[in-house]
Design a protein around this motif. Structure first.
Motif, PDB file in Angstrom:
ATOM      1  N   GLY A   1       8.501 -16.573 -18.156  1.00  9.14           N
ATOM      2  CA  GLY A   1       9.729 -15.792 -18.100  1.00  9.14           C
ATOM      3  C   GLY A   1       9.477 -14.430 -18.706  1.00  9.14           C
TER       4      GLY A   1
ATOM      5  N   GLY B   1      13.874 -17.023 -17.089  1.00 13.80           N
ATOM      6  CA  GLY B   1      12.846 -17.911 -17.610  1.00 13.80           C
ATOM      7  C   GLY B   1      13.080 -18.325 -19.044  1.00 13.80           C
TER       8      GLY B   1
ATOM      9  N   SER C   1       9.349 -23.285 -14.331  1.00 13.06           N
ATOM     10  CA  SER C   1      10.222 -22.121 -14.449  1.00 13.06           C
ATOM     11  C   SER C   1       9.850 -21.042 -13.432  1.00 13.06           C
ATOM     12  CB  SER C   1      10.143 -21.546 -15.862  1.00 13.06           C
ATOM     13  OG  SER C   1      10.802 -20.304 -15.955  1.00 13.06           O
TER      14      SER C   1
ATOM     15  N   ILE D   1      15.805 -20.793 -18.739  1.00  9.05           N
ATOM     16  CA  ILE D   1      15.393 -21.988 -18.001  1.00  9.05           C
ATOM     17  C   ILE D   1      14.493 -22.872 -18.855  1.00  9.05           C
ATOM     18  CG2 ILE D   1      14.048 -22.824 -16.026  1.00  9.05           C
ATOM     19  CD1 ILE D   1      14.885 -20.295 -14.534  1.00  9.05           C
ATOM     20  N   ILE D   2      13.513 -22.260 -19.524  1.00 12.49           N
ATOM     21  CA  ILE D   2      12.517 -23.057 -20.249  1.00 12.49           C
ATOM     22  C   ILE D   2      13.137 -23.906 -21.360  1.00 12.49           C
ATOM     23  CG2 ILE D   2      10.530 -22.896 -21.798  1.00 12.49           C
ATOM     24  CD1 ILE D   2       9.431 -20.728 -19.973  1.00 12.49           C
TER      25      ILE D   2
END
Length: 263
Positions: free
Chosen positions: A24, A164, A186, A167-168
């Motif tokens: 990300g 990212g 991701s 998301i992670i």
């Protein structure tokens, strides 16, 4: 037409390096580069960053897939909801002025930094930072993971952040995915979300294909290096340093827009 300079290419390569090692941060770097270095407007920078980060993430996800660091099952649950949210966010962006869009972008950077600093520690405490163990997709309700996907997607469409760093933590803490798998997964999700967001900007901006092609090529070189060195980089330490950078950049962009609004 904006000419691509050496500084643009160097910064593009650094963006790709960050994306490859962290999964990300591509848009967090790309939008300020396109605004403050290349001189594009906020709306154009957001749209262009989605194109650059989407292509770069696709390339990087292939490298992670070959290394066994892409969890397709989790991607297929999280991804479609994130894509839907991204397209909706891109369409909603017409209701935001450039100053508001950049201020929101700065706020997202600060939130992302908080996620990175807190998410890494929480993952360590939960024993999820290593490479061992399989993903526990049912660790939290699927509906919760889907809602997270929609929320991250809307933010992506509005401010061009691939998500990212949002998301992670969701993949590690909600879906129980090991950290390195979360990075690769991701990138795959960011690819789909960025494509949807860029499609949502269709007709709103004119695309400088020559500039974007050169910038993307530099970013691809960076992500190739990033996907190769990720196995040797202490992820937690790198995430902490990058979180500090995000805070500095977020405060800078926010301050710039506050001054602009006061003029």
């Amino acid at each position: 037409m904006t000419e691509v300079g050496l500084l643009d290419l160097v910064l593009g390569a650094l963006m790709g390096l960050a994306l490859g090692t962290l999964g990300g941060g591509g848009s967090v770097l790309t939008v300020p580069i396109l605004v403050y270095v290349a001189g594009f407007g906020a709306r154009e920078a957001v749209a262009y960053s989605l194109a650059v980060v989407g292509v770069t993430s696709l390339f990087g996800s292939v490298g992670h897939w070959r290394a066994g660091n892409v969890n397709w099952r989790v991607a297929l649950v999280f991804g479609p909801f994130a894509v839907t949210g991204t397209y909706a966010g891109a369409r909603l962006s017409v209701f935001f002025g450039e100053t508001a869009q950049l201020a929101l972008f700065a706020a997202v950077m600060l939130v992302a930094a908080l996620f990175m600093l807190r998410g890494g520690r929480a993952a360590e405490e939960a024993g999820l930072e290593g490479d061992g163990g399989g993903p526990r997709l049912g660790a939290r309700p699927t509906a919760w993971i889907a809602a997270e996907g929609v929320a991250v997607g809307v933010v992506t469409g509005l401010v061009g952040v691939g998500g990212g760093f949002l998301i992670i933590p969701a993949l590690v803490l909600l879906a129980g995915v090991p950290m390195k798998q979360a990075v690769g997964t991701s990138l795959l999700i960011i690819t789909a979300k960025s494509a949807a967001g860029f499609a949502g900007y269709a007709g709103q901006v004119e695309v400088p294909w020559a500039y974007l092609s050169s910038f993307t090529a530099a970013a691809l070189a960076g992500i190739v290096a990033g996907t190769r060195v990720v196995r040797f980089v202490p992820q937690d330490r790198l995430k902490r340093y990058f979180a500090v950078f995000l805070i500095a950049m977020g405060l800078f962009v926010l301050g710039e827009n506050v001054l602009t609004a006061l003029k």
